[in-house]
Design a protein around this motif. Structure first.
Motif, PDB file in Angstrom:
ATOM      1  N   VAL A   6     -45.631  38.483  -0.035  1.00  0.00           N
ATOM      2  CA  VAL A   6     -44.412  39.212  -0.598  1.00  0.00           C
ATOM      3  C   VAL A   6     -44.251  40.502  -0.095  1.00  0.00           C
ATOM      4  O   VAL A   6     -45.548  41.429   0.134  1.00  0.00           O
ATOM      5  CB  VAL A   6     -44.622  39.117  -2.011  1.00  0.00           C
ATOM      6  CG1 VAL A   6     -43.721  39.890  -2.658  1.00  0.00           C
ATOM      7  CG2 VAL A   6     -44.768  37.896  -2.583  1.00  0.00           C
ATOM      8  N   LEU A   7     -43.390  40.849   0.438  1.00  0.00           N
ATOM      9  CA  LEU A   7     -42.845  42.197   0.925  1.00  0.00           C
ATOM     10  C   LEU A   7     -41.817  42.893   0.078  1.00  0.00           C
ATOM     11  O   LEU A   7     -41.233  42.070  -0.739  1.00  0.00           O
ATOM     12  CB  LEU A   7     -42.273  42.147   2.566  1.00  0.00           C
ATOM     13  CG  LEU A   7     -43.023  41.496   3.500  1.00  0.00           C
ATOM     14  CD1 LEU A   7     -42.365  41.609   4.913  1.00  0.00           C
ATOM     15  CD2 LEU A   7     -44.349  42.278   3.629  1.00  0.00           C
ATOM     16  N   PRO A   8     -42.114  44.161  -0.041  1.00  0.00           N
ATOM     17  CA  PRO A   8     -41.251  44.762  -1.109  1.00  0.00           C
ATOM     18  C   PRO A   8     -39.683  45.142  -0.964  1.00  0.00           C
ATOM     19  O   PRO A   8     -39.220  45.144   0.295  1.00  0.00           O
ATOM     20  CB  PRO A   8     -41.930  46.243  -1.018  1.00  0.00           C
ATOM     21  CG  PRO A   8     -42.366  46.498   0.347  1.00  0.00           C
ATOM     22  CD  PRO A   8     -42.848  45.070   0.790  1.00  0.00           C
ATOM     23  N   LEU A   9     -38.931  44.743  -2.025  1.00  0.00           N
ATOM     24  CA  LEU A   9     -37.428  44.869  -1.618  1.00  0.00           C
ATOM     25  C   LEU A   9     -37.289  46.193  -1.359  1.00  0.00           C
ATOM     26  O   LEU A   9     -35.831  46.598  -0.982  1.00  0.00           O
ATOM     27  CB  LEU A   9     -36.930  44.219  -3.119  1.00  0.00           C
ATOM     28  CG  LEU A   9     -35.743  43.793  -2.835  1.00  0.00           C
ATOM     29  CD1 LEU A   9     -35.233  42.695  -2.047  1.00  0.00           C
ATOM     30  CD2 LEU A   9     -35.105  43.496  -4.575  1.00  0.00           C
ATOM     31  N   ALA A  10     -38.047  47.285  -1.671  1.00  0.00           N
ATOM     32  CA  ALA A  10     -37.705  48.578  -1.206  1.00  0.00           C
ATOM     33  C   ALA A  10     -37.793  48.946   0.316  1.00  0.00           C
ATOM     34  O   ALA A  10     -37.501  49.959   0.831  1.00  0.00           O
ATOM     35  CB  ALA A  10     -38.609  49.559  -1.925  1.00  0.00           C
ATOM     36  N   GLY A  11     -38.362  47.680   0.960  1.00  0.00           N
ATOM     37  CA  GLY A  11     -38.394  48.215   2.554  1.00  0.00           C
ATOM     38  C   GLY A  11     -39.832  48.647   2.609  1.00  0.00           C
ATOM     39  O   GLY A  11     -40.750  48.885   1.709  1.00  0.00           O
ATOM     40  N   ILE A  12     -40.053  48.920   3.960  1.00  0.00           N
ATOM     41  CA  ILE A  12     -41.371  49.480   4.282  1.00  0.00           C
ATOM     42  C   ILE A  12     -40.959  50.928   4.585  1.00  0.00           C
ATOM     43  O   ILE A  12     -40.340  51.243   5.322  1.00  0.00           O
ATOM     44  CB  ILE A  12     -42.013  48.931   5.552  1.00  0.00           C
ATOM     45  CG1 ILE A  12     -42.084  47.421   5.492  1.00  0.00           C
ATOM     46  CG2 ILE A  12     -43.469  49.511   5.943  1.00  0.00           C
ATOM     47  CD1 ILE A  12     -42.860  46.665   4.401  1.00  0.00           C
ATOM     48  N   SER A  16     -35.322  48.792   5.932  1.00  0.00           N
ATOM     49  CA  SER A  16     -35.316  47.461   6.094  1.00  0.00           C
ATOM     50  C   SER A  16     -35.601  47.009   7.358  1.00  0.00           C
ATOM     51  O   SER A  16     -36.053  45.741   7.476  1.00  0.00           O
ATOM     52  CB  SER A  16     -33.852  47.189   5.502  1.00  0.00           C
ATOM     53  OG  SER A  16     -32.833  47.949   6.634  1.00  0.00           O
ATOM     54  N   GLN A  17     -35.507  47.716   8.419  1.00  0.00           N
ATOM     55  CA  GLN A  17     -35.785  47.152   9.627  1.00  0.00           C
ATOM     56  C   GLN A  17     -37.253  47.106   9.758  1.00  0.00           C
ATOM     57  O   GLN A  17     -37.509  45.979  10.638  1.00  0.00           O
ATOM     58  CB  GLN A  17     -35.182  48.442  10.729  1.00  0.00           C
ATOM     59  CG  GLN A  17     -33.559  48.423  11.067  1.00  0.00           C
ATOM     60  CD  GLN A  17     -33.199  47.240  11.255  1.00  0.00           C
ATOM     61  OE1 GLN A  17     -33.531  46.530  12.129  1.00  0.00           O
ATOM     62  NE2 GLN A  17     -31.798  47.029  10.875  1.00  0.00           N
ATOM     63  N   ARG A  18     -38.047  47.914   9.279  1.00  0.00           N
ATOM     64  CA  ARG A  18     -39.423  47.720   9.313  1.00  0.00           C
ATOM     65  C   ARG A  18     -39.775  46.718   8.684  1.00  0.00           C
ATOM     66  O   ARG A  18     -40.810  45.949   8.928  1.00  0.00           O
ATOM     67  CB  ARG A  18     -40.177  49.123   9.135  1.00  0.00           C
ATOM     68  CG  ARG A  18     -40.181  50.206   9.801  1.00  0.00           C
ATOM     69  CD  ARG A  18     -41.008  51.364   9.340  1.00  0.00           C
ATOM     70  NE  ARG A  18     -42.338  51.012   9.530  1.00  0.00           N
ATOM     71  CZ  ARG A  18     -43.388  51.902   9.254  1.00  0.00           C
ATOM     72  NH1 ARG A  18     -42.913  53.028   8.515  1.00  0.00           N
ATOM     73  NH2 ARG A  18     -44.470  51.782   9.387  1.00  0.00           N
ATOM     74  N   LEU A  19     -39.401  46.406   7.419  1.00  0.00           N
ATOM     75  CA  LEU A  19     -39.525  45.259   6.636  1.00  0.00           C
ATOM     76  C   LEU A  19     -39.450  44.007   7.699  1.00  0.00           C
ATOM     77  O   LEU A  19     -40.200  42.908   7.593  1.00  0.00           O
ATOM     78  CB  LEU A  19     -38.605  45.158   5.441  1.00  0.00           C
ATOM     79  CG  LEU A  19     -39.159  44.040   4.592  1.00  0.00           C
ATOM     80  CD1 LEU A  19     -38.933  44.532   3.189  1.00  0.00           C
ATOM     81  CD2 LEU A  19     -38.071  42.718   4.796  1.00  0.00           C
ATOM     82  N   ILE A  20     -38.265  43.881   8.298  1.00  0.00           N
ATOM     83  CA  ILE A  20     -38.023  42.815   9.436  1.00  0.00           C
ATOM     84  C   ILE A  20     -39.104  42.599  10.324  1.00  0.00           C
ATOM     85  O   ILE A  20     -39.517  41.538  10.488  1.00  0.00           O
ATOM     86  CB  ILE A  20     -36.619  42.551   9.673  1.00  0.00           C
ATOM     87  CG1 ILE A  20     -35.611  42.674   8.704  1.00  0.00           C
ATOM     88  CG2 ILE A  20     -36.466  41.967  10.756  1.00  0.00           C
ATOM     89  CD1 ILE A  20     -34.106  43.309   9.288  1.00  0.00           C
ATOM     90  N   GLU A  21     -39.642  43.587  10.809  1.00  0.00           N
ATOM     91  CA  GLU A  21     -40.530  43.719  11.764  1.00  0.00           C
ATOM     92  C   GLU A  21     -41.843  43.286  11.078  1.00  0.00           C
ATOM     93  O   GLU A  21     -42.855  42.436  11.794  1.00  0.00           O
ATOM     94  CB  GLU A  21     -40.707  45.079  12.495  1.00  0.00           C
ATOM     95  CG  GLU A  21     -39.717  45.587  13.361  1.00  0.00           C
ATOM     96  CD  GLU A  21     -39.305  44.865  14.345  1.00  0.00           C
ATOM     97  OE1 GLU A  21     -40.122  44.194  15.071  1.00  0.00           O
ATOM     98  OE2 GLU A  21     -38.200  44.740  14.776  1.00  0.00           O
ATOM     99  N   LEU A  54     -29.640  39.078   2.225  1.00  0.00           N
ATOM    100  CA  LEU A  54     -29.212  39.816   3.568  1.00  0.00           C
ATOM    101  C   LEU A  54     -30.509  40.133   4.300  1.00  0.00           C
ATOM    102  O   LEU A  54     -30.517  39.645   5.592  1.00  0.00           O
ATOM    103  CB  LEU A  54     -28.613  40.848   3.249  1.00  0.00           C
ATOM    104  CG  LEU A  54     -27.213  40.806   2.676  1.00  0.00           C
ATOM    105  CD1 LEU A  54     -26.322  42.206   2.576  1.00  0.00           C
ATOM    106  CD2 LEU A  54     -26.273  39.946   3.546  1.00  0.00           C
ATOM    107  N   LEU A  55     -31.645  40.433   3.782  1.00  0.00           N
ATOM    108  CA  LEU A  55     -32.794  40.685   4.268  1.00  0.00           C
ATOM    109  C   LEU A  55     -33.161  39.393   4.948  1.00  0.00           C
ATOM    110  O   LEU A  55     -33.765  39.378   6.105  1.00  0.00           O
ATOM    111  CB  LEU A  55     -33.989  41.370   3.388  1.00  0.00           C
ATOM    112  CG  LEU A  55     -33.785  42.781   3.128  1.00  0.00           C
ATOM    113  CD1 LEU A  55     -34.627  43.177   2.071  1.00  0.00           C
ATOM    114  CD2 LEU A  55     -33.757  43.736   4.392  1.00  0.00           C
ATOM    115  N   LEU A  56     -33.390  38.367   4.064  1.00  0.00           N
ATOM    116  CA  LEU A  56     -33.829  37.077   4.697  1.00  0.00           C
ATOM    117  C   LEU A  56     -32.895  36.302   5.659  1.00  0.00           C
ATOM    118  O   LEU A  56     -33.525  35.813   6.666  1.00  0.00           O
ATOM    119  CB  LEU A  56     -33.955  35.940   3.242  1.00  0.00           C
ATOM    120  CG  LEU A  56     -34.975  36.239   2.476  1.00  0.00           C
ATOM    121  CD1 LEU A  56     -35.228  35.323   1.322  1.00  0.00           C
ATOM    122  CD2 LEU A  56     -36.817  36.342   2.988  1.00  0.00           C
TER     123      LEU A  56
END
Length: 278
Positions: A6-12, A16-21, A54-56
């Motif tokens: 589970v990754l945070p909905l607030a991003g890293i 949001s780009q770092r979450l995708i990475e 959108l993130l997924l």
């Protein structure tokens, strides 16, 4: 046993780009699934919040193998037909890798006048799931219920996954209503209800009790997922022992919470890159 994050909905750290990475790093490290929560306002007023769909979608276009899911969608405060259309689209974009989790929703995320009556939310959830399943079938469907009305319509295209996109249900144990609801679908994501002598931590004995309950409700758990989430020890040997105990109790998924706090992003990435505790 399968292993997810589970990754945070607030991003890293708000990105949001770092979450995708990080999601791409999870696939490269051998994790089986990547999951986001679904909030309109994430955890606290003023907290950064991105849209999980959108993130997924962005993650789906950057990956090829890892399963993608939302745990859980608060269906009582979403339109089932909009969720169905989004789900079919993401299922196609991901090549059939989507998992859908549903629940009553977190009452802290109630900034827009949604009902906080749990009985009403439960009724909306059950009716909403029936509408969602009917629309995802791709067949002509209509519905007239207490909360939703659908004129005759067929949603096309159908999902790539058949007979349907897997539907998991979230809820608190030892309350029986969420587990009984989950038994009608494809998986259960239980959280432990804190009590006077309970710390709210899920244990293998809880998983074994849930499995017995579900078997009594369903008759068979073939093809059914029992999902346990938490934080495993940093030591991989200890983490493997912890997850093994849950697997022996009947869990089919272990989902690691990779929710880095301030200054913890690098440590979280190292944990992801170390791979699942197999």
């Amino acid at each position: 046993m399968k292993y997810g994050l589970v990754l945070p909905l607030a991003g890293i750290e708000g990105s949001s780009q770092r979450l995708i990475e990080y999601a791409c790093a999870a696939e490269a490290a051998g994790w089986d699934g990547l999951f986001l929560e679904d909030y309109t306002v994430y955890w606290a007023e003023g907290q950064l919040t991105f849209d999980p769909w959108l993130l997924l979608t962005a993650i789906a276009l950057r990956t090829s193998r890892i399963r993608l899911g939302i745990t859980v969608i608060p269906l009582p405060v979403r339109q089932p037909w909009k969720v169905a259309r989004e789900a079919v689209t993401l299922d196609h974009l991901s090549g059939g890798r989507l998992i859908l989790g549903f629940g009553l929703g977190d009452l802290q995320d109630r900034y827009f006048g949604e009902s906080d009556d749990l009985k009403e939310r439960a009724a909306r959830l059950d009716e909403g799931l029936a509408v969602l399943a009917g629309l995802l079938s791709g067949q002509p469907f209509s519905h007239r219920g207490a909360y939703y009305q659908v004129a005759p319509v067929a949603f096309r295209p159908s999902p790539l996954q058949q007979p349907r996109i897997p539907i998991w249900i979230g809820g608190f144990w030892p309350r029986q209503a969420p587990a009984r609801r989950a038994a009608r679908w494809d998986g259960f994501c239980p959280a432990k209800l804190p009590g006077d002598e309970e710390d709210g931590q899920m244990r293998p004995t809880d998983v074994a009790a849930i499995r017995r309950f579900l078997e009594a409700e369903r008759g068979s758990l073939e093809g059914f997922d029992l999902v346990v989430g938490g934080s495993s020890p940093r030591n991989q040997a200890e983490a493997r022992r912890q997850v093994r105990d849950f697997a022996e109790a009947g869990a089919t998924w272990w989902i690691e919470f990779a929710l880095p706090g301030p200054g913890q992003a690098a440590e979280a990435l190292q944990r992801i890159q170390a791979g699942p505790p197999v």
